[in-house]
Design an enzyme around this catalytic site. Structure first.
Site, short mmCIF file in Angstrom:
data_model
loop_
_atom_site.label_atom_id
_atom_site.label_comp_id
_atom_site.label_asym_id
_atom_site.label_seq_id
_atom_site.Cartn_x
_atom_site.Cartn_y
_atom_site.Cartn_z
N ALA A 101 3.75 4.42 8.48
CA ALA A 101 5.40 3.42 8.81
C ALA A 101 6.04 3.05 10.50
CB ALA A 101 5.91 3.12 7.71
N ASP A 179 7.54 1.21 -0.12
CA ASP A 179 8.09 1.94 -1.00
C ASP A 179 7.93 3.43 -0.34
OD1 ASP A 179 6.14 3.62 -2.65
OD2 ASP A 179 5.68 1.48 -1.97
N GLY A 322 -0.26 3.76 1.48
CA GLY A 322 1.49 2.90 1.22
C GLY A 322 2.20 3.14 2.33
N GLU A 323 3.67 3.13 1.43
CA GLU A 323 4.23 3.54 2.71
C GLU A 323 5.26 2.28 3.26
OE1 GLU A 323 4.67 7.07 4.20
OE2 GLU A 323 3.47 7.70 3.20
N GLY A 324 4.53 1.23 3.16
CA GLY A 324 5.07 0.04 4.12
C GLY A 324 3.75 -0.37 5.32
#
Length: 348
Positions: A101, A179, A322-324
């Site tokens: 991200a 997240d 994930g993680e944006g």
């Protein structure tokens, strides 16, 4: 929970301006190439115009990639590929610029903002501007206990609202939401399973880093037990977040609702942001009109939540980190849609 009436959101949140959207559609019919030739970029440009209240849509220049961080006690059961209490390392990687991200945020000109809501470490280990909204160290083990007290859930929800106001007041054009959590997908699967009335196996995915079959079975059992605790409080969204969510999920839900009040468009990332969006939809049915689904993560719970909200992901590239990350990958599409809507010439 005293002092916070969620029913107010249903009154305060309006849809993006339908008159402006009709004007944007009319303008698009006069542009080259012909309508439909740009596929979903046409729809995105019209959505942006309605959200901004301007025809043509303005450039999407001030973008914040916002990551809510927290540890979840349920990770102790071995339901995640990452270690229990490992959110600190995820936060540190993002702040140091070494996470996917962080790399994409630099590439696409987005400001990266990390908010620690319940990371299980000494707050002195992270910058003060990251930890100033922290509610507690880690959230409770949702299969046997509440994630938060009532007071903690309200504090986290209000923190999310305050961050939405900060972004709106700063002139942010678009928020890319993600997240940084360990155990967060288990809490998210529980929320989605409870709100959609499904069994645990239907909403148990393999997480961002992937888990083996034994870990999947442990995760499924944890969601099953958490669902038993979630169902009695389905009528009260704050109690639901306190029982089986967590501080980072409560803050994300508050952020989504207040962003819709402030007319700030948001791009959702994976199953965690989808779960919070589904809770927010229960609070205010017009709120999803302010959100885009950035990507399909392959998580069955995310697919179920997006279907319930009628949100169609922009991308499906098999990105599960994930993680944006997936939402950031969708950002150039949104920016391209705004540029095309504004700069294409009209047909002769």
């Amino acid at each position: 929970m005293s002092g916070l009436n969620l029913d107010d959101f249903a009154t305060l949140i309006e849809r993006p301006d339908p008159g402006t959207r009709r004007d944007a559609e009319s303008r698009r019919e006069r542009l080259a190439p012909r309508p439909g030739a740009l596929g979903r970029l046409d729809e995105l440009g019209e959505w942006l115009a309605a959200a901004q209240g301007a025809v043509p849509a303005r450039p999407v220049a001030r973008v914040t990639a916002l990551l809510f961080a927290g540890d979840h006690g349920v990770a102790e059961l071995g339901v995640s590929a990452g270690p229990a209490g490992g959110a600190r390392e995820l936060v540190r990687a993002a702040l140091d610029g070494g996470s996917p991200a962080a790399v994409l945020a630099r590439q696409f000109g987005a400001r990266l903002r990390v908010v620690d809501m319940s990371v299980d470490c000494d707050p002195a280990e992270l910058p003060e501007d990251v930890t100033r909204h922290r509610v507690r160290r880690g959230s409770g083990r949702i299969d046997v206990e509440d994630a938060l007290t009532a007071e903690e859930a309200e504090a986290a929800f209000r923190a999310g609202m305050a961050i939405a106001d900060e972004e709106a007041d700063a002139g942010t054009d678009l928020v890319v939401l993600g997240d940084l959590s360990v155990g967060g997908t288990t809490a998210a699967g529980t929320l989605i399973g409870a709100l959609c009335g499904t069994d645990a196996s239907v909403v148990t995915g393999r997480g961002g880093a992937g888990i083996d079959d034994l870990a999947w079975m442990r995760k499924c059992a944890a969601i099953r037990d958490a669902l038993r605790r979630a169902r009695p409080v389905l009528g009260d969204q704050l109690r639901l977040l306190a029982a089986t969510g967590g501080a980072d999920l409560a803050a994300t839900t508050g952020f989504l609702l207040q962003s819709a009040v402030r007319r700030t468009p948001v791009v959702l990332d994976g199953v965690v942001s989808a779960a919070c969006a589904l809770v927010a939809q229960r609070v205010a049915f017009r709120a999803p009109d302010w959100w885009l689904a950035g990507q399909a993560s392959g998580d069955p719970a995310q697919a179920k939540a997006l279907d319930r909200m009628a949100l169609n992901p922009l991308l499906d590239h098999g990105v599960t980190v994930g993680e944006g990350t997936g939402a950031l990958l969708a950002l150039p599409l949104v920016q391209a849609a705004a540029a095309l809507a504004a700069e294409l010439p009209e047909r002769a």
